[in-house]
Design a protein around this motif. Structure first.
Motif, PDB file in Angstrom:
ATOM      1  N   SER A 292      33.348  15.848 -42.070  1.00 39.58           N
ATOM      2  CA  SER A 292      33.712  16.979 -41.205  1.00 39.58           C
ATOM      3  C   SER A 292      32.472  17.619 -40.593  1.00 39.58           C
ATOM      4  O   SER A 292      32.469  18.000 -39.414  1.00 39.58           O
ATOM      5  N   VAL A 293      31.416  17.741 -41.396  1.00 34.26           N
ATOM      6  CA  VAL A 293      30.155  18.296 -40.895  1.00 34.26           C
ATOM      7  C   VAL A 293      29.605  17.409 -39.778  1.00 34.26           C
ATOM      8  O   VAL A 293      29.154  17.899 -38.732  1.00 34.26           O
ATOM      9  N   ASN A 294      29.653  16.107 -39.990  1.00 32.06           N
ATOM     10  CA  ASN A 294      29.149  15.163 -38.985  1.00 32.06           C
ATOM     11  C   ASN A 294      29.930  15.261 -37.670  1.00 32.06           C
ATOM     12  O   ASN A 294      29.350  15.193 -36.578  1.00 32.06           O
ATOM     13  N   ASN A 295      31.247  15.422 -37.784  1.00 32.41           N
ATOM     14  CA  ASN A 295      32.060  15.577 -36.577  1.00 32.41           C
ATOM     15  C   ASN A 295      31.658  16.830 -35.807  1.00 32.41           C
ATOM     16  O   ASN A 295      31.560  16.810 -34.570  1.00 32.41           O
ATOM     17  N   LEU A 296      31.423  17.916 -36.527  1.00 34.44           N
ATOM     18  CA  LEU A 296      31.009  19.157 -35.888  1.00 34.44           C
ATOM     19  C   LEU A 296      29.640  18.998 -35.225  1.00 34.44           C
ATOM     20  O   LEU A 296      29.440  19.415 -34.079  1.00 34.44           O
ATOM     21  N   ILE A 297      28.722  18.381 -35.934  1.00 35.79           N
ATOM     22  CA  ILE A 297      27.379  18.180 -35.374  1.00 35.79           C
ATOM     23  C   ILE A 297      27.427  17.324 -34.121  1.00 35.79           C
ATOM     24  O   ILE A 297      26.776  17.631 -33.113  1.00 35.79           O
ATOM     25  N   ASN A 298      28.189  16.247 -34.151  1.00 28.82           N
ATOM     26  CA  ASN A 298      28.298  15.388 -32.964  1.00 28.82           C
ATOM     27  C   ASN A 298      28.858  16.156 -31.769  1.00 28.82           C
ATOM     28  O   ASN A 298      28.428  15.953 -30.626  1.00 28.82           O
ATOM     29  N   ALA A 299      29.808  17.053 -32.033  1.00 35.57           N
ATOM     30  CA  ALA A 299      30.371  17.865 -30.954  1.00 35.57           C
ATOM     31  C   ALA A 299      29.320  18.815 -30.390  1.00 35.57           C
ATOM     32  O   ALA A 299      29.223  19.000 -29.166  1.00 35.57           O
ATOM     33  N   ILE A 300      28.513  19.420 -31.260  1.00 33.58           N
ATOM     34  CA  ILE A 300      27.451  20.326 -30.812  1.00 33.58           C
ATOM     35  C   ILE A 300      26.419  19.575 -29.980  1.00 33.58           C
ATOM     36  O   ILE A 300      26.021  20.024 -28.900  1.00 33.58           O
ATOM     37  N   VAL A 301      25.987  18.424 -30.479  1.00 33.60           N
ATOM     38  CA  VAL A 301      24.997  17.623 -29.757  1.00 33.60           C
ATOM     39  C   VAL A 301      25.520  17.253 -28.370  1.00 33.60           C
ATOM     40  O   VAL A 301      24.801  17.347 -27.365  1.00 33.60           O
ATOM     41  N   SER A 302      26.775  16.836 -28.309  1.00 33.99           N
ATOM     42  CA  SER A 302      27.371  16.448 -27.034  1.00 33.99           C
ATOM     43  C   SER A 302      27.359  17.611 -26.046  1.00 33.99           C
ATOM     44  O   SER A 302      27.006  17.441 -24.867  1.00 33.99           O
ATOM     45  N   LYS A 303      27.712  18.795 -26.516  1.00 37.95           N
ATOM     46  CA  LYS A 303      27.726  19.973 -25.642  1.00 37.95           C
ATOM     47  C   LYS A 303      26.326  20.326 -25.161  1.00 37.95           C
ATOM     48  O   LYS A 303      26.109  20.618 -23.975  1.00 37.95           O
ATOM     49  N   LEU A 304      25.355  20.315 -26.062  1.00 34.09           N
ATOM     50  CA  LEU A 304      23.999  20.702 -25.688  1.00 34.09           C
ATOM     51  C   LEU A 304      23.356  19.676 -24.756  1.00 34.09           C
ATOM     52  O   LEU A 304      22.591  20.049 -23.856  1.00 34.09           O
ATOM     53  N   LYS A 305      23.665  18.404 -24.948  1.00 37.90           N
ATOM     54  CA  LYS A 305      23.133  17.377 -24.049  1.00 37.90           C
ATOM     55  C   LYS A 305      23.714  17.511 -22.645  1.00 37.90           C
ATOM     56  O   LYS A 305      23.100  17.060 -21.671  1.00 37.90           O
ATOM     57  N   ALA A 306      24.871  18.138 -22.555  1.00 40.03           N
ATOM     58  CA  ALA A 306      25.505  18.356 -21.244  1.00 40.03           C
ATOM     59  C   ALA A 306      25.193  19.758 -20.722  1.00 40.03           C
ATOM     60  O   ALA A 306      25.916  20.285 -19.871  1.00 40.03           O
ATOM     61  N   ASP A 307      24.097  20.356 -21.242  1.00 41.28           N
ATOM     62  CA  ASP A 307      23.625  21.677 -20.804  1.00 41.28           C
ATOM     63  C   ASP A 307      24.549  22.820 -21.200  1.00 41.28           C
ATOM     64  O   ASP A 307      24.520  23.903 -20.581  1.00 41.28           O
ATOM     65  N   GLY A 308      25.366  22.602 -22.230  1.00 37.57           N
ATOM     66  CA  GLY A 308      26.161  23.682 -22.776  1.00 37.57           C
ATOM     67  C   GLY A 308      25.376  24.463 -23.813  1.00 37.57           C
ATOM     68  O   GLY A 308      24.192  24.207 -24.044  1.00 37.57           O
ATOM     69  N   ARG A 309      26.043  25.423 -24.436  1.00 32.38           N
ATOM     70  CA  ARG A 309      25.405  26.262 -25.441  1.00 32.38           C
ATOM     71  C   ARG A 309      26.220  26.272 -26.729  1.00 32.38           C
ATOM     72  O   ARG A 309      27.410  25.980 -26.717  1.00 32.38           O
TER      73      ARG A 309
ATOM     74  N   THR B  83      19.651  18.646 -37.863  1.00 35.86           N
ATOM     75  CA  THR B  83      20.188  17.396 -37.336  1.00 35.86           C
ATOM     76  C   THR B  83      20.358  17.465 -35.824  1.00 35.86           C
ATOM     77  O   THR B  83      20.016  16.515 -35.097  1.00 35.86           O
ATOM     78  N   VAL B  84      20.877  18.582 -35.338  1.00 33.59           N
ATOM     79  CA  VAL B  84      21.057  18.740 -33.893  1.00 33.59           C
ATOM     80  C   VAL B  84      19.712  18.670 -33.178  1.00 33.59           C
ATOM     81  O   VAL B  84      19.558  17.952 -32.170  1.00 33.59           O
ATOM     82  N   MET B  85      18.724  19.388 -33.675  1.00 32.98           N
ATOM     83  CA  MET B  85      17.404  19.379 -33.025  1.00 32.98           C
ATOM     84  C   MET B  85      16.777  17.979 -33.052  1.00 32.98           C
ATOM     85  O   MET B  85      16.130  17.558 -32.090  1.00 32.98           O
ATOM     86  N   THR B  86      16.988  17.264 -34.135  1.00 36.15           N
ATOM     87  CA  THR B  86      16.465  15.899 -34.233  1.00 36.15           C
ATOM     88  C   THR B  86      17.125  15.002 -33.195  1.00 36.15           C
ATOM     89  O   THR B  86      16.455  14.232 -32.496  1.00 36.15           O
ATOM     90  N   LYS B  87      18.447  15.116 -33.070  1.00 42.82           N
ATOM     91  CA  LYS B  87      19.170  14.276 -32.107  1.00 42.82           C
ATOM     92  C   LYS B  87      18.879  14.676 -30.660  1.00 42.82           C
ATOM     93  O   LYS B  87      19.098  13.872 -29.742  1.00 42.82           O
ATOM     94  N   LEU B  88      18.363  15.877 -30.464  1.00 40.08           N
ATOM     95  CA  LEU B  88      17.975  16.306 -29.120  1.00 40.08           C
ATOM     96  C   LEU B  88      16.529  15.952 -28.802  1.00 40.08           C
ATOM     97  O   LEU B  88      15.994  16.341 -27.757  1.00 40.08           O
ATOM     98  N   GLY B  89      15.871  15.238 -29.713  1.00 41.43           N
ATOM     99  CA  GLY B  89      14.521  14.765 -29.460  1.00 41.43           C
ATOM    100  C   GLY B  89      13.432  15.779 -29.729  1.00 41.43           C
ATOM    101  O   GLY B  89      12.301  15.615 -29.251  1.00 41.43           O
ATOM    102  N   ARG B  90      13.737  16.792 -30.516  1.00 42.00           N
ATOM    103  CA  ARG B  90      12.737  17.822 -30.800  1.00 42.00           C
ATOM    104  C   ARG B  90      11.841  17.467 -31.974  1.00 42.00           C
ATOM    105  O   ARG B  90      10.887  18.197 -32.284  1.00 42.00           O
ATOM    106  N   ILE B  91      12.135  16.344 -32.638  1.00 39.29           N
ATOM    107  CA  ILE B  91      11.342  15.837 -33.765  1.00 39.29           C
ATOM    108  C   ILE B  91      10.894  14.422 -33.436  1.00 39.29           C
ATOM    109  O   ILE B  91      11.662  13.643 -32.872  1.00 39.29           O
ATOM    110  N   GLU B  92       9.660  14.094 -33.801  1.00 41.16           N
ATOM    111  CA  GLU B  92       9.180  12.713 -33.685  1.00 41.16           C
ATOM    112  C   GLU B  92       8.632  12.288 -35.034  1.00 41.16           C
ATOM    113  O   GLU B  92       7.797  12.988 -35.621  1.00 41.16           O
ATOM    114  N   GLY B  93       9.106  11.138 -35.509  1.00 45.91           N
ATOM    115  CA  GLY B  93       8.757  10.727 -36.869  1.00 45.91           C
ATOM    116  C   GLY B  93       9.404  11.708 -37.830  1.00 45.91           C
ATOM    117  O   GLY B  93      10.620  11.739 -37.972  1.00 45.91           O
ATOM    118  N   ASN B  94       8.589  12.503 -38.465  1.00 52.89           N
ATOM    119  CA  ASN B  94       9.124  13.602 -39.275  1.00 52.89           C
ATOM    120  C   ASN B  94       8.383  14.903 -38.958  1.00 52.89           C
ATOM    121  O   ASN B  94       8.318  15.810 -39.784  1.00 52.89           O
TER     122      ASN B  94
END
Length: 272
Positions: free
Chosen positions: A43-60, A207-218
């Motif tokens: 359930s957490v993963n589903n929520l995170i994927n939804a957040i990532v999708s919104k933010l990648k589409a310039d949502g908030r 997780t969201v910040m990582t999937k948005l490319g805000r982390i490199e390596g660790n």
């Protein structure tokens, strides 16, 4: 039926317990939290994927909550622009009583059925965004009414609650029900529920910040250089990544470009 969050503690006569007993029992309860979260990771993963999708589409993204959970969401959100270098306004928190009254603990505001939605209207909430309700009970009027309005306008919703089949879950496209059981102090949801909320906020934002490319390596390559400790960390990070041996040279390059990522991109350009 008594909600789980209001059920009687598994422990009694606490005033007669020793310090050693009290801390041992509290720790026993705390150790249950991570296991419960493990069970709801889908359930957490589903929520995170939804957040990532919104933010990648310039949502908030907006957390909306009251009490301990709402305040914890504020603490998570305010750290993200510095830690990950994101602009303010991408990850947000709406707190009953207002963030400017964070330290006042205006618990009575959780019963206000209009304030939550009005706060979202003030930031021009729209279907590009996602709103995640925070409520241990799953019934907080401030949160519930705001999510109802969101759904009426096709705004994606989620929630983090600590009881099953709650009204707030029913108004959520991506509900997360973290059933941590009765609290050590009966009804004191600042304890295990709060611990679960803090863990989930960390998990979601990281997780969201990582999937948005805000982390490199660790590494926090976009961290803002706001104090000497962070500058020193950034210099050492740049020395390692760019194979620069001289500390002062690396520091000069870093400060000239503002972030490790910016410095690395410039160095790559120069070598190409």
């Amino acid at each position: 039926m008594i909600p789980i969050t209001e059920q009687s503690s598994l422990y009694d006569q606490l005033e007669n317990k020793s310090v050693e007993e009290l801390t041992r029992y509290i720790n026993q309860e705390d150790t249950k939290v991570a296991k419960v979260i493990e069970g709801v990771l889908p359930s957490v993963n589903n929520l995170i994927n939804a957040i990532v999708s919104k933010l990648k589409a310039d949502g908030r993204m907006f957390y909306i909550g009251a009490g301990s959970g709402g305040r914890l969401s504020v603490l998570d959100v305010i750290e993200l622009p510095t830690t990950y270098g994101i602009p303010k306004g991408i990850f947000n928190a709406i707190l009953a009583g207002g963030i400017d009254r964070l330290a006042d603990a205006l618990e009575e505001k959780e019963d206000d059925v209009n304030e939550g939605w009005n706060a979202l209207l003030n930031v021009e909430i729209n279907p590009n965004d996602i709103v995640v309700g925070i409520s241990a009970s799953g019934t907080t009027p401030f949160v519930l009414e705001a999510l109802k309005k969101c759904r009426e306008l096709n705004i994606t919703t989620g929630c983090i609650v600590s009881n099953p089949s709650t009204p707030i879950s029913a108004q959520s496209d991506y509900p997360v029900e973290v059933l941590t059981g009765p609290e050590f102090i009966t009804g004191s949801t600042r304890m295990k529920c709060g611990t679960a909320q803090k863990m989930l906020f960390d998990m979601i934002s990281t997780t969201v910040m990582t999937k948005l490319g805000r982390i490199e390596g660790n590494n926090m390559v976009n961290v803002k250089l706001i104090n000497d400790k962070i500058v020193d960390r950034g210099v050492k990070m740049l020395m390692q990544k760019a194979e620069i041996e001289n500390y002062d040279e690396a520091k000069s390059i870093l400060l000239a470009h503002g972030t490790v990522k910016g410095a690395m991109e410039e160095l790559v350009k120069k070598h190409n």
